[in-house]
Design an enzyme around this catalytic site. Structure first.
Site, PDB file in Angstrom:
ATOM      1  N   ASP A   1       1.148  -1.491  11.290  1.00 52.55           N
ATOM      2  CA  ASP A   1       0.782  -2.418  10.211  1.00 52.55           C
ATOM      3  C   ASP A   1       1.628  -3.689  10.289  1.00 52.55           C
ATOM      4  O   ASP A   1       2.217  -4.128   9.300  1.00 52.55           O
ATOM      5  CB  ASP A   1       0.958  -1.742   8.849  1.00 52.55           C
ATOM      6  CG  ASP A   1       0.210  -2.472   7.725  1.00 52.55           C
ATOM      7  OD1 ASP A   1      -0.688  -3.275   8.038  1.00 52.55           O
ATOM      8  OD2 ASP A   1       0.524  -2.236   6.543  1.00 52.55           O
TER       9      ASP A   1
ATOM     10  N   ALA B   1       0.817  -1.210   0.000  1.00 59.53           N
ATOM     11  CA  ALA B   1       0.000   0.000   0.000  1.00 59.53           C
ATOM     12  C   ALA B   1       0.848   1.257   0.000  1.00 59.53           C
ATOM     13  O   ALA B   1       0.390   2.316  -0.411  1.00 59.53           O
ATOM     14  CB  ALA B   1      -0.922   0.001   1.218  1.00 59.53           C
TER      15      ALA B   1
ATOM     16  N   THR C   1       6.287   0.418  -4.042  1.00 57.59           N
ATOM     17  CA  THR C   1       6.796  -0.780  -4.705  1.00 57.59           C
ATOM     18  C   THR C   1       8.279  -0.909  -4.397  1.00 57.59           C
ATOM     19  O   THR C   1       9.013   0.081  -4.425  1.00 57.59           O
ATOM     20  CB  THR C   1       6.586  -0.686  -6.227  1.00 57.59           C
ATOM     21  OG1 THR C   1       5.192  -0.462  -6.489  1.00 57.59           O
ATOM     22  CG2 THR C   1       7.024  -1.961  -6.918  1.00 57.59           C
TER      23      THR C   1
END
Length: 481
Positions: free
Chosen positions: A291, A178, A181
């Protein structure tokens, strides 16, 4: 139209899940930026991250009396329960002024006695339950102390330092998430392989890449620990930001689960130990990852685990300019969904989900049938308990560890430091230390080679790939820190 509908769904879902939080009363305090610049300032943060008390002075009090800096309307709390004061030595001390007890890291201070505090120490007032099975005690008031005068305490385990990357060559893509890359690259000055995280500058109403990348970069620059991916430099082009990071060749835990299926408990224990060490280091510095999930846990070919991807991370007590909370639904805690922000307790919940997944080969909530990410978020946000039936074939110690992490009430979850003492983890202390200068993770290789064996890989829920990350809107909330 579909985008507007999506935002409306986010708003409706967040409104349905958000309930008024019961927090301690506190006097108005200045903003975190000013606090960070104060030479005598410190923070007191509730263990669930729901409340932050900032002080720009060298002394503060907590008690039932209305003149205290932090007022607690509970008869079990003394009129003046504790006093925090910076002494001549420069460190902050807590004085127990109570009749019902004040505690530092679950140890009683003693009436009219003082105890020195370090960043990351936990202060408790009026013990409700004693520590058990690796879980910490519970208190009427439970706060984490962070000193703003000097950098928060750092681990004695230091990561190697090196010069920032100046020249590089980009290779093939090795990961996508998210927040960007990731490509493999090569530092053309040293010939070392590196990881290059590329974040496009295109913005959307719910994404501000400039701020997010700057926050992640500035945070990573301050971190140094063998269980945290190492920052190596930063650059940008007209279209993208590029962050240079340590290259970890073994992939991530999610890829290993897809390859091997569930892990032997020896591997689960060794990986979990290192994740805990990374979280303990972060939380001691007032950093919430936000996360934690298998895809963000990198593993070297020698079995060393490194926490990565700090795009959703926040510093406790510092408001971050984010229009929405970013996270991955299956690893979000109910309180994170309800409050709209991560906390140290939500990191612990996510850790429990990761341990469950390593032990079973299945992601959390794999038994829940939903059509989309928002339905799953709604389900988790309203969960009254967690079904641990999938762990029936695991050891009692592993089940106990996961159960402690997945307490619905964030205040009931142990801290990373307390989890390090859980019997499931303490069995790993007989293995060589991770501390540099004594031994390295190379010493763990024999354990992992014996324990990880290819097996029939259980079918994983397709929702993990389809859902990816979800943003829960927090625009409509009015929150005070």
């Amino acid at each position: 139209n579909s985008f507007c509908t999506l935002l409306a769904m986010q708003h409706e879902l967040s409104s349905a899940l958000t309930a008024p939080a019961q927090t301690l009363a506190t006097l108005p305090l200045s903003n975190a930026a000013s606090a960070a610049q104060s030479q005598d300032g410190f923070l007191l943060v509730s263990v669930d991250g729901s409340r932050v008390h900032r002080f720009l002075k060298s002394e503060a009090t907590l008690g039932r009396k209305g003149t205290c800096d932090i007022v607690v309307a509970d008869e079990r709390v003394s009129s003046l329960h504790v006093r925090l004061k910076r002494g001549d030595s420069g460190s902050v001390e807590v004085e127990d002024c109570s009749s019902n007890g004040a505690y530092v890291n679950d140890r009683r201070v003693g009436r009219r006695r003082r105890a020195a505090l370090r960043s990351g120490d936990e202060i408790g007032c009026v013990m409700l339950s004693k520590p058990r099975h690796g879980a910490g005690a519970t208190f009427v008031v439970h706060l984490i102390f962070h000193d703003l005068r000097a950098p928060p305490s750092t681990s004695s385990i230091a990561a190697p330092q090196r010069a920032d990357v100046k020249r590089w060559q980009l290779g093939s893509e090795i990961g996508r998430g998210a927040h960007g890359t990731v490509f493999v690259g090569i530092d053309t000055d040293t010939a070392e392989l590196i990881a290059v995280k590329v974040v496009e500058k295109r913005a959307s109403p719910t994404n501000t890449p400039t701020n997010n990348v700057a926050n992640e970069r500035d945070l990573l620059r301050t971190l140094g620990h063998p269980c945290i991916v190492q920052y190596l430099g930063f650059s940008e082009t007209s279209e993208s930001f590029l962050m240079f990071l340590e290259y970890v060749s073994g992939g991530n835990v999610q890829q290993l689960i897809e390859q091997f299926g569930s892990f032997d408990e020896t591997v689960v224990r060794l990986y979990t130990l290192q994740i805990i060490q990374g979280l303990e280091y972060l939380h001691s510095r007032g950093v919430v990852h936000g996360d934690i999930k298998p895809a963000n846990l990198l593993v070297s070919e020698k079995g060393q685990v490194k926490v990565s991807d700090f795009g959703a991370s926040q510093i406790l007590g510092v408001e971050r300019d984010m229009a929405s909370l970013t996270g991955t639904p299956r690893w979000m805690s109910p309180d994170m969904i309800q409050s709209g922000r991560p906390s140290t307790a939500s990191d612990i919940w996510a850790l429990g989900c990761v341990v469950m997944e390593m032990a079973t080969g299945q992601p959390p909530w794999a038994d829940v049938t939903v059509d989309n990410a928002f339905a799953l978020v709604y389900h988790i946000g309203n969960a009254a308990d967690v079904d641990l039936g999938c762990l029936d074939q695991c050891s009692a110690l592993l089940r106990s560890f996961v159960q402690d992490c997945l307490c619905i009430k964030p205040g009931d979850r142990p801290s990373a430091s307390q989890l390090a003492q859980h019997p499931f983890i303490s069995q790993a202390t007989a293995t060589p230390s991770l501390e540099r200068g004594k031994s390295t993770v190379d010493d763990h290789l024999a354990f992992i080679e014996r324990a990880v064996k290819p097996k029939d890989v259980p079918k994983r829920s397709g929702l993990t790939e389809e859902m990816g990350n979800v943003r829960v809107s927090t625009r409509h909330r009015t929150e005070s820190a």
